[in-house]
Design an enzyme around this catalytic site. Structure first.
Site, PDB file in Angstrom:
ATOM      1  N   THR A  38      -4.488 -14.654  13.430  1.00 56.44           N
ATOM      2  CA  THR A  38      -3.299 -15.404  13.014  1.00 56.44           C
ATOM      3  C   THR A  38      -2.016 -14.912  13.689  1.00 56.44           C
ATOM      4  O   THR A  38      -0.961 -15.508  13.519  1.00 56.44           O
ATOM      5  CB  THR A  38      -3.117 -15.360  11.478  1.00 56.44           C
ATOM      6  OG1 THR A  38      -3.259 -14.010  11.027  1.00 56.44           O
ATOM      7  CG2 THR A  38      -4.171 -16.208  10.788  1.00 56.44           C
ATOM      8  N   HIS A  43      -2.334  -5.088  15.037  1.00 53.24           N
ATOM      9  CA  HIS A  43      -1.515  -3.988  14.524  1.00 53.24           C
ATOM     10  C   HIS A  43      -2.450  -2.802  14.271  1.00 53.24           C
ATOM     11  O   HIS A  43      -3.679  -2.929  14.408  1.00 53.24           O
ATOM     12  CB  HIS A  43      -0.733  -4.394  13.270  1.00 53.24           C
ATOM     13  CG  HIS A  43      -1.565  -4.978  12.166  1.00 53.24           C
ATOM     14  ND1 HIS A  43      -2.413  -4.218  11.392  1.00 53.24           N
ATOM     15  CD2 HIS A  43      -1.684  -6.250  11.718  1.00 53.24           C
ATOM     16  CE1 HIS A  43      -3.016  -4.981  10.503  1.00 53.24           C
ATOM     17  NE2 HIS A  43      -2.596  -6.230  10.680  1.00 53.24           N
ATOM     18  N   HIS A  46      -5.851  -2.816  12.518  1.00 53.60           N
ATOM     19  CA  HIS A  46      -7.055  -3.297  13.201  1.00 53.60           C
ATOM     20  C   HIS A  46      -7.781  -2.186  13.952  1.00 53.60           C
ATOM     21  O   HIS A  46      -8.946  -2.348  14.325  1.00 53.60           O
ATOM     22  CB  HIS A  46      -6.690  -4.382  14.239  1.00 53.60           C
ATOM     23  CG  HIS A  46      -6.179  -5.656  13.643  1.00 53.60           C
ATOM     24  ND1 HIS A  46      -4.899  -6.105  13.841  1.00 53.60           N
ATOM     25  CD2 HIS A  46      -6.797  -6.582  12.861  1.00 53.60           C
ATOM     26  CE1 HIS A  46      -4.745  -7.266  13.212  1.00 53.60           C
ATOM     27  NE2 HIS A  46      -5.875  -7.569  12.612  1.00 53.60           N
ATOM     28  N   LYS A  80      -7.057 -10.438  -1.619  1.00 56.11           N
ATOM     29  CA  LYS A  80      -6.099 -10.864  -2.649  1.00 56.11           C
ATOM     30  C   LYS A  80      -4.922 -11.589  -2.035  1.00 56.11           C
ATOM     31  O   LYS A  80      -3.788 -11.452  -2.455  1.00 56.11           O
ATOM     32  CB  LYS A  80      -5.599  -9.664  -3.459  1.00 56.11           C
ATOM     33  CG  LYS A  80      -6.712  -8.910  -4.153  1.00 56.11           C
ATOM     34  CD  LYS A  80      -6.195  -7.704  -4.881  1.00 56.11           C
ATOM     35  CE  LYS A  80      -7.348  -6.914  -5.475  1.00 56.11           C
ATOM     36  NZ  LYS A  80      -6.931  -5.645  -6.051  1.00 56.11           N
ATOM     37  N   ARG A  84      -4.451 -19.127   3.817  1.00 55.27           N
ATOM     38  CA  ARG A  84      -3.651 -19.042   5.041  1.00 55.27           C
ATOM     39  C   ARG A  84      -3.410 -20.412   5.657  1.00 55.27           C
ATOM     40  O   ARG A  84      -4.113 -21.372   5.368  1.00 55.27           O
ATOM     41  CB  ARG A  84      -4.360 -18.131   6.041  1.00 55.27           C
ATOM     42  CG  ARG A  84      -4.552 -16.731   5.455  1.00 55.27           C
ATOM     43  CD  ARG A  84      -5.439 -15.882   6.336  1.00 55.27           C
ATOM     44  NE  ARG A  84      -5.876 -14.709   5.592  1.00 55.27           N
ATOM     45  CZ  ARG A  84      -6.724 -13.820   6.062  1.00 55.27           C
ATOM     46  NH1 ARG A  84      -7.231 -13.962   7.256  1.00 55.27           N
ATOM     47  NH2 ARG A  84      -7.075 -12.796   5.339  1.00 55.27           N
ATOM     48  N   GLN A 176     -18.540 -16.506   6.383  1.00 56.64           N
ATOM     49  CA  GLN A 176     -18.702 -15.251   7.117  1.00 56.64           C
ATOM     50  C   GLN A 176     -20.183 -14.924   7.285  1.00 56.64           C
ATOM     51  O   GLN A 176     -20.608 -14.421   8.329  1.00 56.64           O
ATOM     52  CB  GLN A 176     -17.983 -14.104   6.405  1.00 56.64           C
ATOM     53  CG  GLN A 176     -18.027 -12.805   7.217  1.00 56.64           C
ATOM     54  CD  GLN A 176     -17.128 -11.729   6.644  1.00 56.64           C
ATOM     55  OE1 GLN A 176     -16.080 -12.018   6.064  1.00 56.64           O
ATOM     56  NE2 GLN A 176     -17.525 -10.486   6.795  1.00 56.64           N
ATOM     57  N   ASP A 197     -13.984  -2.968   2.085  1.00 59.49           N
ATOM     58  CA  ASP A 197     -13.760  -4.139   1.240  1.00 59.49           C
ATOM     59  C   ASP A 197     -14.575  -5.345   1.721  1.00 59.49           C
ATOM     60  O   ASP A 197     -14.640  -6.370   1.038  1.00 59.49           O
ATOM     61  CB  ASP A 197     -12.270  -4.496   1.203  1.00 59.49           C
ATOM     62  CG  ASP A 197     -11.700  -4.784   2.589  1.00 59.49           C
ATOM     63  OD1 ASP A 197     -12.210  -4.214   3.567  1.00 59.49           O
ATOM     64  OD2 ASP A 197     -10.739  -5.562   2.689  1.00 59.49           O
ATOM     65  N   LYS A 232       0.832   3.011   1.804  1.00 60.54           N
ATOM     66  CA  LYS A 232      -0.024   2.116   2.578  1.00 60.54           C
ATOM     67  C   LYS A 232       0.001   2.505   4.052  1.00 60.54           C
ATOM     68  O   LYS A 232       1.064   2.658   4.641  1.00 60.54           O
ATOM     69  CB  LYS A 232       0.432   0.667   2.407  1.00 60.54           C
ATOM     70  CG  LYS A 232      -0.555  -0.334   2.971  1.00 60.54           C
ATOM     71  CD  LYS A 232      -0.287  -1.739   2.495  1.00 60.54           C
ATOM     72  CE  LYS A 232      -1.358  -2.685   3.006  1.00 60.54           C
ATOM     73  NZ  LYS A 232      -1.163  -4.059   2.554  1.00 60.54           N
ATOM     74  N   LYS A 235       2.186   0.795   7.665  1.00 64.69           N
ATOM     75  CA  LYS A 235       3.401   0.065   7.313  1.00 64.69           C
ATOM     76  C   LYS A 235       4.606   1.003   7.423  1.00 64.69           C
ATOM     77  O   LYS A 235       4.532   2.177   7.093  1.00 64.69           O
ATOM     78  CB  LYS A 235       3.325  -0.447   5.868  1.00 64.69           C
ATOM     79  CG  LYS A 235       2.265  -1.514   5.644  1.00 64.69           C
ATOM     80  CD  LYS A 235       2.753  -2.874   6.070  1.00 64.69           C
ATOM     81  CE  LYS A 235       1.772  -3.956   5.637  1.00 64.69           C
ATOM     82  NZ  LYS A 235       2.188  -5.290   6.064  1.00 64.69           N
ATOM     83  N   THR A 236       5.705   0.451   7.907  1.00 65.78           N
ATOM     84  CA  THR A 236       6.972   1.170   7.897  1.00 65.78           C
ATOM     85  C   THR A 236       7.964   0.294   7.151  1.00 65.78           C
ATOM     86  O   THR A 236       7.634  -0.798   6.685  1.00 65.78           O
ATOM     87  CB  THR A 236       7.482   1.418   9.329  1.00 65.78           C
ATOM     88  OG1 THR A 236       7.779   0.145   9.934  1.00 65.78           O
ATOM     89  CG2 THR A 236       6.449   2.145  10.171  1.00 65.78           C
TER      90      THR A 236
END
Length: 430
Positions: A38, A43, A46, A80, A84, A176, A197, A232, A235-236
Site C-alpha cells: 500500500t 519501513h 518489514h 486490528k 484498507r 491468504q 501474529d 512500539k 516508530k518515532t
C-alpha cells in the site's frame, strides 16, 4: 549454513511447524513472505521478514516475496486495522517496482542459480477469480468452525471488541490460504514465513494444501519486535522509519539505530544485520566492558544504514552526526544537502527573513535581535558575543560588527545560529 539454527540464535523464531527443519535439510526448498504494497516504500517493520528471506537464500533455498496487491485491499483482522482502500492498478504497479528496487539490496533477483529470488503479486491471480469460483474451489475445503477457532478471529468477536468483524476480514485467512496453495502448485513453495501474529493465517494455508492436494506444507514465524521499554518498534515521533531516503533521510535512519538502548541494540544487531555469531558475541562483551562508548549501537547503525542506503549515504550520516557535538565541523556543515541539514536540526526554532536584505549585508546584532528573535535585545546579543557564546554556521562570532551576506547561506537558503552549547536556531532566507 543451517537456516533454522541461524535464526534460533538470532532470536528470530517464535513458532515452527514440526517437520520444517527436516524439509529444509532434505532439499532446496521454496518459501515466501507476504508484504503489503500500500506504500511505495518498505519501513523497518518489514525488515524482519526480509532478513528471514535473506538468510533463507544464503542457506541455498529459494525466497519468494509475495506482494499482497489483493489481500492488501482487505485488511487483516489480526492487525486490528480498518479495512484498507482499494488501490488502482497503476498505483499497485508503481509500488511493486519501488519495493523490488529496495528488496534488491537484500535478495538476489538476478542470479542464474536455481535459488534466484522471485517477486509475485497475488492481485495477478485474484483479480479474475469470481466469487462463485472462490467459494466453490476454496471455501468448501475449510470449515467455519476451523476459521472461528483462530485467535485473530476470536479477539475480534470477543466481548471486549467494539468493532466486530466484517465478512471481508473474516475471509482474509481464506484468501491468504489460497495464496499459499497457488504458490505451492505453481512454484512448489512448501514454507510460509511471517510475524507471530500471522500463525493462524499461515496454518490455514497449510491445511488448505493438505485438504485440497494431499500435500504437506510448513510454517515458521518470528517474534513481533518490541522495545525493551515496551514502546512500539520502528516508530518515532514523526511516524514510521522508512527505507526510502525521501521519506526518512539516511541521517534520521542512522540516528534511529544509534539511539537504541543497550538491551535493544543487543537484540537488533542479531536480527537486522548479517554479522556472524562469534563477531557479535565479541562485540557484546566489548560493549559491556565500556557501555558509555556505545560500540554496539555504532556498529548496528553503521551496518544497517550501509545495507539500506550504501556507503556514501552512511558517511554523510556519520559526518552529520558530528555537527551537534563535534568541533571544527563548519566544512561538513557546508557540504550537507538540504534534506540532511533539516533532519539534523529538526524541531529547532526557525525564523524567516527576506533574502534581498542579505544582498547588501546585515549586521550580526541586527540579524539576531531585530530581524529575528534569537535574542530579546541587542544588549544581550552583544554580551553573549563578548562571552564567546554565539556561533554562526558553527563558527564562533568574535566581532559584533560582523556583516552577514548571501555568501554565508547554507544550501543558498539557511543560516545556523547557535546560542550557548545547546540552543540552535535556523534562519531561512526566502
Amino acid at each position: 549454513m543451517n537456516f533454522v539454527e541461524e535464526l534460533k540464535w538470532r532470536g528470530m523464531i517464535h513458532d515452527i511447524m514440526p517437520g520444517t527443519e527436516e524439509q529444509l535439510e532434505k532439499e532446496m526448498t521454496t518459501a515466501y513472505v507476504g508484504i503489503d504494497p500500500t506504500a511505495d516504500s518498505l519501513h523497518i517493520g518489514h525488515l524482519v521478514g526480509v532478513m528471514m528471506l535473506r538468510h533463507f537464500q544464503a542457506a541455498g533455498h529459494r525466497p519468494i516475496v509475495l506482494l499482497g496487491g489483493a489481500t492488501g485491499m482487505i485488511g487483516d483482522p489480526s492487525m486490528k486495522s480498518q479495512e484498507r482502500n482499494l488501490l488502482d492498478e497503476e498505483t499497485l504497479r508503481h509500488n511493486q517496482k519501488c519495493l523490488k528496487e529496495q528488496l534488491s539490496r537484500f535478495l538476489d533477483f538476478e542470479t542464474t542459480e536455481e535459488n534466484r529470488a522471485l517477486m509475485v503479486n497475488n492481485y495477478d491471480w485474484m483479480k479474475d477469480f469470481t466469487f462463485l469460483e472462490f467459494i466453490r474451489d476454496v471455501g468448501k475445503h475449510i470449515t467455519v468452525n476451523y476459521m472461528m477457532a483462530k485467535d485473530s478471529v476470536k479477539k475480534r468477536l470477543g466481548s471486549d471488541s467494539r468493532e466486530g468483524l466484517s465478512f471481508t476480514e473474516f475471509t482474509y485467512q481464506l484468501v491468504q490460504g489460497y495464496d499459499f496453495l497457488h504458490l505451492y502448485e505453481e512454484y512448489d513453495c512448501k514454507l510460509q514465513m511471517g510475524g507471530s501474529d500471522q500463525w493462524g493465517n499461515i496454518t490455514t494455508g497449510t491445511e488448505l494444501i493438505r485438504r485440497k492436494t494431499g500435500g504437506e506444507a510448513f510454517a515458521l514465524t518470528c517474534p513481533l519486535i518490541t522495545k525493551a521499554d515496551g514502546g512500539k518498534f520502528g516508530k518515532t515521533e514523526s511516524g514510521n522509519v522508512w527505507l526510502d531516503p525521501e521519506r526518512t533521510s539516511p541521517y534520521a535512519f542512522y540516528q534511529f539505530w544509534l539511539n537504541a538502548s543497550d538491551a535493544d541494540a543487543e537484540k537488533y544487531i542479531k536480527i537486522f544485520t548479517l554479522i556472524p555469531r562469534d563477531e557479535i558475541e565479541a562485540l557484546i562483551d566489548e560493549h559491556n566492558e565500556a557501555p558509555h562508548q556505545r560500540k554496539l549501537q555504532k556498529r548496528l547503525a553503521e551496518t544497517v544504514t550501509r545495507l539500506v542506503h550504501g556507503e556514501e549515504a552512511l558517511q554523510i550520516a556519520i559526518d552529520a552526526s558530528q555537527i551537534l557535538f563535534g568541533k571544527n565541523v563548519t566544512d561538513i556543515l557546508k557540504k550537507l544537502d538540504e534534506r540532511t541539514l533539516l533532519s539534523v536540526f529538526e524541531g529547532v526554532p526557525t525564523f524567516s527573513i527576506n533574502r534581498k536584505e542579505l544582498d547588501p549585508g546585515i549586521g550580526i546584532i541586527d540579524l539576531v535581535a531585530e530581524k529575528t528573535e534569537v535574542f530579546p535585545s541587542k544588549g544581550e546579543a552583544r554580551r553573549t558575543i563578548k562571552g564567546g557564546g554565539l556561533a554562526l554556521n558553527k563558527e564562533k562570532v568574535t566581532n559584533e560588527e560582523l556583516i552577514v551576506k548571501t555568501t554565508d547561506l547554507l544550501n543558498n537558503k539557511y543560516l545556523l545560529v547557535q546560542k550557548g552549547k545547546k540552543n540552535y536556531f535556523l534562519i531561512i532566507a526566502e
